[in-house]
Design a protein around this motif. Structure first.
Motif, PDB file in Angstrom:
ATOM      1  N   LEU B  90     -32.486 -16.586  43.243  1.00 30.48           N
ATOM      2  CA  LEU B  90     -31.709 -15.712  42.285  1.00 30.48           C
ATOM      3  C   LEU B  90     -30.843 -16.737  41.541  1.00 30.48           C
ATOM      4  CD1 LEU B  90     -29.949 -12.869  44.341  1.00 30.48           C
ATOM      5  CD2 LEU B  90     -32.115 -12.711  42.954  1.00 30.48           C
ATOM      6  N   PRO B  91     -31.059 -16.670  40.274  1.00 24.07           N
ATOM      7  CA  PRO B  91     -30.010 -17.488  39.234  1.00 24.07           C
ATOM      8  C   PRO B  91     -28.508 -17.506  39.704  1.00 24.07           C
ATOM      9  CG  PRO B  91     -30.888 -15.580  38.082  1.00 24.07           C
ATOM     10  CD  PRO B  91     -31.479 -15.499  39.317  1.00 24.07           C
ATOM     11  N   ARG B  92     -28.207 -16.295  39.925  1.00 19.24           N
ATOM     12  CA  ARG B  92     -26.592 -15.979  40.426  1.00 19.24           C
ATOM     13  C   ARG B  92     -26.695 -15.509  41.899  1.00 19.24           C
ATOM     14  NH1 ARG B  92     -22.738 -15.655  36.568  1.00 19.24           N
ATOM     15  NH2 ARG B  92     -21.558 -13.796  37.537  1.00 19.24           N
ATOM     16  N   GLY B  93     -25.884 -16.156  42.567  1.00 18.66           N
ATOM     17  CA  GLY B  93     -25.902 -15.658  44.055  1.00 18.66           C
ATOM     18  C   GLY B  93     -24.596 -14.861  44.083  1.00 18.66           C
ATOM     19  N   THR B  94     -24.231 -14.375  45.271  1.00 20.60           N
ATOM     20  CA  THR B  94     -23.265 -13.532  45.265  1.00 20.60           C
ATOM     21  C   THR B  94     -21.707 -14.083  45.854  1.00 20.60           C
ATOM     22  OG1 THR B  94     -23.805 -12.829  47.524  1.00 20.60           O
ATOM     23  CG2 THR B  94     -24.544 -11.182  45.589  1.00 20.60           C
ATOM     24  N   THR B  95     -21.886 -15.415  46.493  1.00 16.10           N
ATOM     25  CA  THR B  95     -20.615 -15.965  47.023  1.00 16.10           C
ATOM     26  C   THR B  95     -20.387 -17.403  46.304  1.00 16.10           C
ATOM     27  OG1 THR B  95     -21.941 -16.741  48.781  1.00 16.10           O
ATOM     28  CG2 THR B  95     -20.865 -14.933  49.265  1.00 16.10           C
ATOM     29  N   ASP B  96     -19.092 -17.456  46.180  1.00 15.35           N
ATOM     30  CA  ASP B  96     -18.604 -18.935  45.447  1.00 15.35           C
ATOM     31  C   ASP B  96     -18.564 -20.113  46.633  1.00 15.35           C
ATOM     32  OD1 ASP B  96     -18.580 -17.834  43.028  1.00 15.35           O
ATOM     33  OD2 ASP B  96     -16.937 -16.665  43.639  1.00 15.35           O
ATOM     34  N   VAL B  97     -17.884 -19.793  47.816  1.00  9.54           N
ATOM     35  CA  VAL B  97     -18.005 -20.689  48.734  1.00  9.54           C
ATOM     36  C   VAL B  97     -18.372 -20.028  50.078  1.00  9.54           C
ATOM     37  CG1 VAL B  97     -16.123 -22.429  48.107  1.00  9.54           C
ATOM     38  CG2 VAL B  97     -15.403 -20.191  48.984  1.00  9.54           C
ATOM     39  N   GLN B  98     -18.923 -20.829  50.789  1.00 12.52           N
ATOM     40  CA  GLN B  98     -19.197 -20.150  52.380  1.00 12.52           C
ATOM     41  C   GLN B  98     -18.716 -21.025  53.601  1.00 12.52           C
ATOM     42  OE1 GLN B  98     -20.852 -17.656  53.569  1.00 12.52           O
ATOM     43  NE2 GLN B  98     -21.913 -16.735  51.810  1.00 12.52           N
ATOM     44  N   GLY B  99     -18.042 -20.488  54.543  1.00 16.79           N
ATOM     45  CA  GLY B  99     -17.422 -20.989  55.513  1.00 16.79           C
ATOM     46  C   GLY B  99     -18.332 -21.267  56.711  1.00 16.79           C
TER      47      GLY B  99
END
Lengths: 295, 353
Positions: B90-99
């Motif tokens: 996807l060109p745009r994901g759904t999260t900005d950071v992931q722990g």
């Protein structure tokens, strides 16, 4: 196609078109949801099951049956499948035995408290499976309520090992599935007129003969439906075997998730398909066999 | 009686109503945009205490206060890793950071789905411990896999992983199922193996299992077993031991002589994160002195920045002496990634089977 010239024919065609439109409007939303939410993901998953897993690359596009071959040739996985099948069949049988008398009483009851009794059956469904399993954990633990009670009463000297055993999982799944079976059987038994039972009694049949020759055959389609429902739920159980079965007891549901945890989507997808196919085939087979026997 | 009381909706009413709603919407738009402030950051995180503390120590006091809107996407790390992988096209994901844990950060980097970190964009980067500066992720907190034992049941106290993974403990040794990777490495170190050669550890674990070692499904079940004295010795993160001690469980921790296996929890930026400014704002906020100190107090994990001050008594419980920090052992991420499935299969089939 002949040209529709007569007004009556035109009216019929218009009505047909109208019915078709109405049917489309009514069926459309549900069909779209099922196709997008269920069939499409299943198809994608089916395709994934033929991909390869490379540890560093995760899933690699391929067309290989190696995931299915791995499952069916490794006794570790086939044993998990047979365990799942055994547990599901046993739970279904026990649910049927426990649910039938209860459903019969509910179906035949004229009490003004009947709705309350039905609500009591439904009540456990208000609680999630995981929460219910957590409740069982506090009961079954080595220092849980059951062991503490039995130790206090002097019935046992050392705590019973119930948690993390197949026994605990079976009890847990039965507790989860029982209300579904009771509700299905109750609605079916309510459809069997009391008159036919009385007719059997008036012709000299005892309770057992009446049950075997009248009630059971008449209720059989519903019994099969309830049993299949219960069987499907047991085959796909996840929370109960995970929480009550512990690390050494394996069933198919947790096994599927375990593969996704490892990012091994192709093998996870293959196991999911084995589970789904086996469940559907066995359920359909039971249905066909029972209906053939009835004919 | 007339029909005037009956509500009737005409086409004109509908058009007027729609126009009114549009007008209200347009009038409200600037204030809505103002409320959004700097924008939205979507954070993928585990649920429970960690999510709560992220909100309490980072999001509320730093980000939300300065005008960011923060939304948590809570789930276990396998689900979130699956999500990152599923969204890769996807060109745009759904999260900005992931722990993620350090190992999982590496796995996602290896899969090519996360960004390289531009440390120039982080004002707190200068304070970050060098060992926590991954090229593909930022270490948030760390702890070490220490020996844990109940002094009432185990005497003398163990000094090493070797003392812990000793078949003589029989059913007094507890092992955590979901910690199979770290347990295998600890056992390997105990048996003289290395982080990239776990075979001696496998052999030792089988001996312990044969002697009666108990396997618990989760950290919580392990804690329960410790509490009820079903067993008395095992390995666990030092931070958890602090939490258990706070909960009244009789348990002590030792830093093993082989060097404690390090556990690092950090954050990564998915390649298709929709708001990368927000991603960097989050990473910077989590490295703030106040946030790091609060995590040490609330969660028992060690700060990853040099300017965080941890009280001496707390540091004694959660921290490691300088020589212990020096001896911390890291997983061989590449080896673990390459062999993870095989190790899990061995664990399930041979050890638990």
């Amino acid at each position: 196609m002949a040209e529709l010239s007569a007004p009556a024919d035109r009216l019929t065609a218009e009505r047909r078109d109208g019915s078709f439109l109405t049917a489309s409007v009514l069926l459309g939303p549900a069909t779209i949801v099922v196709v997008i939410g269920l069939l499409l993901p299943i198809l994608i998953l089916f395709r994934y099951s033929f991909n390869k897993f490379e540890p560093r690359l995760m899933m690699v596009e391929a067309m290989t049956a190696e995931n299915y071959i791995k499952f069916f040739t490794d006794p570790f996985y086939t044993n998990i499948f047979w365990t799942t099948l055994r547990v599901a069949l046993l739970c279904t049988l026990v649910c049927l035995i426990l649910a039938f008398p209860l459903s019969y009483i509910l179906a035949r009851s004229n009490s003004r408290y009947k709705n309350v009794l039905v609500m009591l059956v439904v009540l456990p469904l208000f609680i999630g499976n995981a929460v219910r399993a957590a409740g069982w954990m506090t009961l079954f633990g080595s220092k849980g309520a059951l062991n503490a009670g039995l130790l206090q009463l002097g019935v046992i000297d050392v705590p019973l090992q119930i948690m993390f055993t197949e026994r605990a999982v079976i009890i847990g799944i039965i507790a989860v599935n029982l209300p579904y079976m009771v509700l299905t059987l109750q609605s079916v038994l309510e459809g069997v007129p009391r008159d036919v039972e009385e007719a059997a009694f008036s012709l000299g049949a005892g309770p057992w003969v009446m049950f075997r020759r009248v009630l059971w055959p008449l209720a059989l389609p519903g019994i099969v439906a309830g049993a299949i429902f219960c069987f499907i739920l047991a085959m796909n159980a996840y929370a109960t075997p995970t929480l009550l079965g512990g690390p050494q007891f394996k069933m198919m549901g947790p096994l599927v998730f375990g593969q996704f945890r490892l990012n091994n989507w192709p093998f996870g997808a293959a196991i999911a398909f084995v589970l789904m196919t086996a469940t559907l085939v066995l359920a359909a087979l039971a249905n066909v066999l029972i209906h053939r026997r009835r004919r | 009686m007339t029909n005037t009381a009956r509500p009737s909706i005409s086409r004109r009413h509908v058009v007027r109503g729609a126009a009114a709603l549009t007008a209200v919407g347009l009038a409200g738009a600037p204030s809505g945009a103002a409320a959004q402030g700097k924008g939205k950051i979507v954070v993928g995180t585990w649920g429970g205490d960690y999510a709560r503390l992220l909100n309490k120590n980072i999001e509320q006091p730093i980000l939300i206060k300065s005008g960011w809107e923060v939304i948590q996407d809570q789930a276990g790390d396998p689900e979130r890793r699956s999500k990152i992988l599923a969204e890769r096209r996807l060109p745009r994901g759904t999260t900005d950071v992931q722990g993620l844990s350090a190992l999982n950060m590496f796995q996602m980097h290896d899969a090519g789905v996360i960004d390289a970190i531009d440390y120039a964009k982080l004002k707190n980067a200068a304070k970050l411990l060098a060992s926590m500066k991954y090229s593909y992720g930022v270490g948030h907190i760390y702890s070490g896999k220490v020996g844990v034992y109940n002094p009432k049941l185990i005497n003398p106290a163990p000094k090493s992983y070797k003392d812990i993974f000793d078949p003589k403990h029989a059913n007094r040794l507890g092992i955590i199922d979901i910690q199979y990777q770290y347990t295998l490495v600890c056992a390997a170190l105990a048996a003289g193996g290395k982080v990239d050669n776990l075979e001696p550890g496998k052999k030792l674990l089988l001996e312990c299992k044969k002697a009666g070692a108990r396997i618990y499904p989760t950290n919580e079940a392990f804690a329960q077993g410790l509490k009820t004295e079903e067993f008395g010795i095992g390995v666990m993160w030092k931070a958890r031991v602090v939490q258990w001690q706070n909960a009244g469980i009789s348990v002590e921790a030792i830093a093993p002589s082989e060097g404690a296996l390090a556990y690092v929890s950090g954050f990564v930026i998915p390649k298709n994160a929709p708001n990368k400014d927000g991603s960097y704002a989050y990473l910077d906020a989590m490295l703030e002195k106040t946030a790091q100190e609060a995590f040490a107090i609330d969660m028992g994990y060690n700060p990853t920045v040099t300017n965080a001050a941890v009280a001496a008594d707390l540091n004694k419980r959660i921290g490691f002496a300088p020589e212990e920090v020096k001896a911390l052992v890291d997983l061989d991420y590449a080896y673990m990634t390459q062999n993870d499935v095989a190790l899990k299969e061995w664990w399930d089939k041979e050890l638990k089977g």
